[in-house]
Scaffold this motif. Structure first.
Motif, PDB file in Angstrom:
ATOM      1  N   GLY A 168     -46.890  -0.603   9.182  1.00 24.08           N
ATOM      2  CA  GLY A 168     -47.835  -0.512   8.083  1.00 24.08           C
ATOM      3  C   GLY A 168     -47.940   0.880   7.483  1.00 24.08           C
ATOM      4  O   GLY A 168     -48.371   1.033   6.334  1.00 24.08           O
ATOM      5  N   GLU A 169     -47.568   1.888   8.259  1.00 25.94           N
ATOM      6  CA  GLU A 169     -47.607   3.259   7.741  1.00 25.94           C
ATOM      7  C   GLU A 169     -46.380   3.508   6.858  1.00 25.94           C
ATOM      8  O   GLU A 169     -45.410   2.760   6.871  1.00 25.94           O
ATOM      9  N   ASN A 170     -46.461   4.604   6.117  1.00 30.60           N
ATOM     10  CA  ASN A 170     -45.324   5.019   5.298  1.00 30.60           C
ATOM     11  C   ASN A 170     -44.459   6.005   6.069  1.00 30.60           C
ATOM     12  O   ASN A 170     -44.965   6.781   6.877  1.00 30.60           O
ATOM     13  N   ALA A 171     -43.168   5.971   5.801  1.00 34.30           N
ATOM     14  CA  ALA A 171     -42.229   6.896   6.436  1.00 34.30           C
ATOM     15  C   ALA A 171     -41.536   7.710   5.362  1.00 34.30           C
ATOM     16  O   ALA A 171     -41.008   7.138   4.391  1.00 34.30           O
ATOM     17  N   THR A 172     -41.523   9.010   5.526  1.00 37.06           N
ATOM     18  CA  THR A 172     -40.858   9.890   4.572  1.00 37.06           C
ATOM     19  C   THR A 172     -39.783  10.705   5.279  1.00 37.06           C
ATOM     20  O   THR A 172     -40.044  11.332   6.304  1.00 37.06           O
ATOM     21  N   MET A 173     -38.592  10.664   4.718  1.00 34.71           N
ATOM     22  CA  MET A 173     -37.470  11.419   5.263  1.00 34.71           C
ATOM     23  C   MET A 173     -36.923  12.324   4.171  1.00 34.71           C
ATOM     24  O   MET A 173     -36.846  11.920   3.009  1.00 34.71           O
ATOM     25  N   ASN A 174     -36.556  13.538   4.551  1.00 40.29           N
ATOM     26  CA  ASN A 174     -36.074  14.516   3.593  1.00 40.29           C
ATOM     27  C   ASN A 174     -34.632  14.896   3.881  1.00 40.29           C
ATOM     28  O   ASN A 174     -34.170  14.857   5.022  1.00 40.29           O
ATOM     29  N   CYS A 175     -33.942  15.268   2.831  1.00 36.32           N
ATOM     30  CA  CYS A 175     -32.525  15.588   2.935  1.00 36.32           C
ATOM     31  C   CYS A 175     -32.232  16.785   2.042  1.00 36.32           C
ATOM     32  O   CYS A 175     -32.725  16.858   0.909  1.00 36.32           O
ATOM     33  N   HIS A 203     -25.712   0.300   2.651  1.00 36.64           N
ATOM     34  CA  HIS A 203     -26.186   1.056   1.496  1.00 36.64           C
ATOM     35  C   HIS A 203     -27.587   0.607   1.105  1.00 36.64           C
ATOM     36  O   HIS A 203     -27.863  -0.597   1.007  1.00 36.64           O
ATOM     37  N   LEU A 204     -28.479   1.570   0.876  1.00 31.83           N
ATOM     38  CA  LEU A 204     -29.847   1.247   0.493  1.00 31.83           C
ATOM     39  C   LEU A 204     -30.096   1.511  -0.989  1.00 31.83           C
ATOM     40  O   LEU A 204     -30.605   0.651  -1.710  1.00 31.83           O
ATOM     41  N   SER A 245     -36.652   0.811  -5.217  1.00 32.49           N
ATOM     42  CA  SER A 245     -36.008  -0.452  -4.878  1.00 32.49           C
ATOM     43  C   SER A 245     -36.848  -1.111  -3.802  1.00 32.49           C
ATOM     44  O   SER A 245     -36.823  -0.702  -2.638  1.00 32.49           O
ATOM     45  N   GLY A 246     -37.628  -2.120  -4.183  1.00 35.19           N
ATOM     46  CA  GLY A 246     -38.505  -2.776  -3.222  1.00 35.19           C
ATOM     47  C   GLY A 246     -39.494  -1.791  -2.613  1.00 35.19           C
ATOM     48  O   GLY A 246     -40.232  -1.110  -3.328  1.00 35.19           O
ATOM     49  N   ARG A 247     -39.461  -1.667  -1.292  1.00 36.80           N
ATOM     50  CA  ARG A 247     -40.376  -0.735  -0.604  1.00 36.80           C
ATOM     51  C   ARG A 247     -39.804   0.679  -0.507  1.00 36.80           C
ATOM     52  O   ARG A 247     -40.382   1.531   0.146  1.00 36.80           O
ATOM     53  N   LEU A 259     -38.750   7.498   0.801  1.00 44.56           N
ATOM     54  CA  LEU A 259     -40.043   6.994   1.249  1.00 44.56           C
ATOM     55  C   LEU A 259     -39.922   5.497   1.478  1.00 44.56           C
ATOM     56  O   LEU A 259     -39.474   4.768   0.581  1.00 44.56           O
ATOM     57  N   ILE A 260     -40.306   5.056   2.661  1.00 42.10           N
ATOM     58  CA  ILE A 260     -40.382   3.635   2.971  1.00 42.10           C
ATOM     59  C   ILE A 260     -41.867   3.305   3.092  1.00 42.10           C
ATOM     60  O   ILE A 260     -42.559   3.845   3.965  1.00 42.10           O
TER      61      ILE A 260
END
Lengths: 111, 117
Positions: free
Chosen positions: A16-23, A45-46, A58-60, A75-76
């Motif tokens: 239920g939480e959001n996930a953020t990944m950085n690159c 591929h996302l 794209s979606g979530r 961000l998911i």
């Protein structure tokens, strides 16, 4: 050596939480892509964002790109246990489809 | 419509031996790229084949060689195996012909897990 770095290397959140990944990447790009990998097998591929785009959905999934900082984020939203996987960013410097991957973020979503 | 298929799925070799990995691209694709993924790391580009020729190459020694056949399938050969060659080898297909070429999206196989003892 890897083209870029991903941050964090590992992330653990509740469902239920959001996930953020950085690159971050090092050289100029044609596009930047995000892939998902389950259990060390094939990558899926996302989403792809071109160098002249700043944000894509794209979606979530929501991806941003800042070419001035040579960085991107994924961000998911409303994460699910099934989102547990490794996520990789990959940059392409030209239209030749060669990708340079980052080291990945291992995401664990706890039910 | 079959996706990218790789064989074998697992392989165990000893140092100094030679290995051949195989890949069939997704239907309609004409380009095959090979990547090496060490445990806990991101994939690293080995080389790419298009029209039966090596089109691009990453930072890998000549012990790594490849081939693409007229039906677009591909092989990756590694000679004189080292312990450090133990990794997941991924094949990815795409199309450099037509409208899809500028999209850059790759379709990956499930990989071949190579263990060198």
């Amino acid at each position: 050596s890897q083209q870029g770095e991903e941050d964090p290397q590992a992330l653990s959140i509740q469902e239920g939480e959001n996930a953020t990944m950085n690159c971050s990447y090092k050289t100029s790009i044609n596009n930047l892509q995000w892939y998902r990998q389950n259990s060390g097998r094939g990558l899926v591929h996302l989403i792809l964002i071109r160098s002249n785009e700043r944000e894509k959905h794209s979606g979530r999934l929501r991806v941003t790109l800042d070419t001035s900082k040579k960085s991107s984020s994924l961000l998911i939203t409303a994460s699910r246990a099934a989102d547990t996987a490794s996520y990789f960013c990959a940059s392409s410097g030209d239209a030749g489809n060669m990708l340079t991957f980052g080291g990945g973020t291992r995401l664990m979503v706890k039910p | 419509d079959a996706g990218v298929t790789q064989s074998p799925t697992h392989l165990i070799k000893t140092r100094g031996q030679q290995v051949t990995l195989r890949c069939s691209p997704k239907s309609g694709h004409d380009t095959v790229s090979w990547y090496q993924q060490a445990l806990g790391q991101g994939p690293q580009f080995i080389f790419q084949y298009y029209e039966e020729e090596e089109r691009q190459r990453g930072n890998f020694p000549d012990r790594f060689s490849g081939h693409q056949f007229p039906n677009y399938s591909s092989e990756l050969n590694v000679n004189a195996l080292l312990l450090g060659d133990s990794a997941l080898y991924l094949c990815a297909s795409s199309s450099l012909s037509g409208r899809a070429q500028r999209l850059g999206k790759l379709f990956f196989g499930s990989g071949t897990q190579l263990s060198v003892l």
